[in-house]
Scaffold this motif. Structure first.
Motif, short mmCIF file in Angstrom:
data_model
loop_
_atom_site.label_atom_id
_atom_site.label_comp_id
_atom_site.label_asym_id
_atom_site.label_seq_id
_atom_site.Cartn_x
_atom_site.Cartn_y
_atom_site.Cartn_z
N GLY A 1 44.27 14.96 38.58
CA GLY A 1 44.18 13.92 37.57
C GLY A 1 43.24 12.79 37.95
O GLY A 1 43.29 12.28 39.07
N LEU A 2 42.38 12.42 37.00
CA LEU A 2 41.49 11.28 37.13
C LEU A 2 41.86 10.26 36.06
O LEU A 2 42.43 10.62 35.03
N CYS A 3 41.50 8.99 36.29
CA CYS A 3 41.84 8.00 35.26
C CYS A 3 40.78 6.93 35.16
O CYS A 3 40.14 6.56 36.15
N ALA A 4 40.59 6.46 33.94
CA ALA A 4 39.79 5.27 33.65
C ALA A 4 40.69 4.36 32.82
O ALA A 4 41.11 4.73 31.72
N ILE A 5 41.00 3.20 33.34
CA ILE A 5 41.99 2.32 32.72
C ILE A 5 41.31 1.45 31.66
O ILE A 5 40.46 0.62 31.97
N ALA A 6 41.70 1.68 30.40
CA ALA A 6 41.09 0.96 29.28
C ALA A 6 41.85 -0.29 28.90
O ALA A 6 41.33 -1.15 28.18
N ALA A 7 43.10 -0.38 29.34
CA ALA A 7 43.93 -1.56 29.06
C ALA A 7 45.04 -1.62 30.10
O ALA A 7 45.45 -0.59 30.65
N LEU A 8 45.49 -2.83 30.37
CA LEU A 8 46.65 -3.01 31.24
C LEU A 8 47.76 -3.64 30.42
O LEU A 8 47.52 -4.59 29.67
N THR A 9 48.95 -3.09 30.54
CA THR A 9 50.09 -3.66 29.83
C THR A 9 51.12 -4.16 30.82
O THR A 9 51.32 -3.56 31.88
N ALA A 10 51.74 -5.28 30.48
CA ALA A 10 52.94 -5.73 31.18
C ALA A 10 54.10 -5.27 30.32
O ALA A 10 54.34 -5.82 29.23
N GLN A 11 54.79 -4.24 30.75
CA GLN A 11 55.88 -3.69 29.95
C GLN A 11 56.95 -3.08 30.83
O GLN A 11 56.76 -2.84 32.02
N HIS A 12 58.09 -2.85 30.20
CA HIS A 12 59.22 -2.21 30.88
C HIS A 12 59.94 -1.37 29.84
O HIS A 12 59.37 -1.07 28.78
N ILE B 1 41.70 8.52 29.79
CA ILE B 1 41.16 7.20 29.49
C ILE B 1 42.19 6.54 28.58
O ILE B 1 42.32 6.90 27.41
N ALA B 2 42.94 5.62 29.12
CA ALA B 2 44.11 5.11 28.41
C ALA B 2 44.55 3.80 29.02
O ALA B 2 43.87 3.22 29.86
N GLY B 3 45.74 3.35 28.60
CA GLY B 3 46.30 2.12 29.11
C GLY B 3 47.28 2.37 30.24
O GLY B 3 47.91 3.43 30.31
N SER B 4 47.40 1.41 31.10
CA SER B 4 48.35 1.48 32.21
C SER B 4 49.69 0.90 31.78
O SER B 4 49.75 -0.15 31.14
N ASP B 5 50.77 1.60 32.14
CA ASP B 5 52.14 1.14 31.84
C ASP B 5 52.77 0.66 33.14
O ASP B 5 53.09 1.47 34.02
N SER B 6 52.98 -0.64 33.26
CA SER B 6 53.57 -1.18 34.50
C SER B 6 54.98 -0.67 34.73
O SER B 6 55.49 -0.71 35.86
N GLY B 7 55.64 -0.16 33.67
CA GLY B 7 56.98 0.40 33.82
C GLY B 7 57.00 1.85 34.25
O GLY B 7 58.07 2.41 34.52
N GLY B 8 55.83 2.48 34.32
CA GLY B 8 55.73 3.83 34.88
C GLY B 8 56.14 4.97 33.98
O GLY B 8 56.15 6.12 34.41
N GLY B 9 56.47 4.70 32.70
CA GLY B 9 56.98 5.77 31.86
C GLY B 9 56.00 6.35 30.88
O GLY B 9 56.20 7.47 30.40
N ALA B 10 54.94 5.62 30.55
CA ALA B 10 54.00 6.07 29.53
C ALA B 10 52.58 5.85 30.04
O ALA B 10 52.35 5.58 31.22
N GLY B 11 51.59 5.99 29.14
CA GLY B 11 50.22 5.70 29.47
C GLY B 11 49.67 6.48 30.65
O GLY B 11 50.02 7.64 30.87
N ILE B 12 48.79 5.84 31.41
CA ILE B 12 48.14 6.46 32.56
C ILE B 12 49.15 7.09 33.50
O ILE B 12 48.95 8.20 34.02
N GLY C 1 63.01 8.72 23.72
CA GLY C 1 62.15 9.03 24.85
C GLY C 1 60.98 8.07 24.96
O GLY C 1 60.42 7.63 23.95
N HIS C 2 60.59 7.73 26.17
CA HIS C 2 59.47 6.82 26.43
C HIS C 2 58.32 7.63 27.01
O HIS C 2 58.49 8.34 28.00
N GLY C 3 57.15 7.57 26.36
CA GLY C 3 55.99 8.29 26.86
C GLY C 3 55.86 9.71 26.35
O GLY C 3 55.08 10.49 26.90
N THR C 4 56.59 10.06 25.30
CA THR C 4 56.53 11.44 24.80
C THR C 4 55.15 11.76 24.23
O THR C 4 54.62 12.85 24.48
N GLY C 5 54.55 10.83 23.47
CA GLY C 5 53.24 11.10 22.90
C GLY C 5 52.16 11.21 23.96
O GLY C 5 51.30 12.09 23.89
#
Length: 280
Positions: free
Chosen positions: A40-51, A15-26, A213-217
């Protein structure tokens, strides 16, 4: 001839945010689950426009739709663990907490996402109190980095001694276990992640690599969730997840114009330590 039905596969829900850049989040969470052999299942709690150069915009969908996503997942799948990432507002946090409190007994990994690597703020001002009150007591494992721990505790963490004290104070806020990430703390040539909670204490040290690194956490928290889903005890799940992130950084690559590295998930697990299940 009728075949006996196959038992449902253990699933992990992010349950997290979506990363349009594909490196972090969902996106990072689902890659991590797949690399560990967990559905893997997902519930999208936020959408981000990011790169790879930063976050451009954030959109939070209606919380009723977020609750519908969570309920749909629990209604059909055998969920072994839930990973919480970017939950941007107090209203979102309360809806997620309500849904999880209605389903006790599921492991929850809380990654208290507050600020992006680029510096963009990802948590509303009124959400910190809700996170402390509603999410921390639900956590099987809480995984703050140093800046997040400073916000949760309201005090600076400047050195290793302060990190040790912070670890103890974080455990007192309600989670069963805490993994305090050390990437933002200067301890020389190594990064030390500090664990306390179920199974005792441990320190996980890895060589510091000179990359951003992007998406390490996100990846660390979802790897912990995947390991819990596979029956690994929390301390061993954290140790294996830290190894996985170190290996994924080693296999990282730059898909965009920014300097940040996206983790190499599919090659990481082969070189990371795989623990065996240690609890029923």
């Amino acid at each position: 001839m009728r075949h006996s039905p196959t038992p449902p596969l253990a699933c992990a829900l992010t349950i997290a945010g979506s990363d349009s850049g594909g490196g972090a989040g969902i996106q990072a969470d689902l890659k991590t689950f797949a690399a560990h052999g967990v559905h893997g299942l997902c519930a999208i709690a936020a959408l981000t426009a990011q790169h790879t150069r930063g976050v451009v915009a954030v959109h939070v969908p209606p919380v009723s739709f977020l609750r519908a996503q969570i309920d749909a997942c629990f209604d059909d799948f055998r969920i072994g663990a839930v990973k919480l990432g970017m939950l941007a507002t107090a209203e979102v946090i309360n809806v997620v907490a309500d849904a999880l409190e209605a389903r006790p007994g599921v492991d929850v990994v809380v990654d208290p996402v507050m600020v992006a690597t680029s510096g963009a703020k990802l948590l509303a001002d009124d959400a910190l109190g809700a996170m402390r009150a509603r999410l921390l007591p639900l956590a099987t494992v809480l995984t703050p980095n140093i800046p997040e721990a400073e916000l949760l505790l309201g005090e600076p963490i400047a050195d290793a001694a302060a990190a040790e004290r912070a670890l103890e104070r974080l455990c007192a806020t309600g989670p069963a276990s805490v993994l305090l990430k050390g990437g933002h703390l200067d301890e020389g040539s190594v990064v030390v992640d500090r664990y306390r909670g179920t199974g005792g204490e441990a320190r996980f040290a890895h060589a510091r690599v000179p990359i951003e690194g992007h998406g390490t956490g996100c990846t660390l928290a979802s790897a912990i969730a995947a390991n819990l889903c596979l029956g690994i005890a929390p301390r061993e799940a954290c140790a294996a997840a830290a190894d996985y992130v170190a290996a994924a950084l080693h296999h990282g690559y730059r898909p965009g114009r920014g300097e940040v590295m996206v983790l190499g998930h599919m090659d990481a697990l082969a070189s990371a330590r795989r623990p065996t299940a240690s609890r029923p």
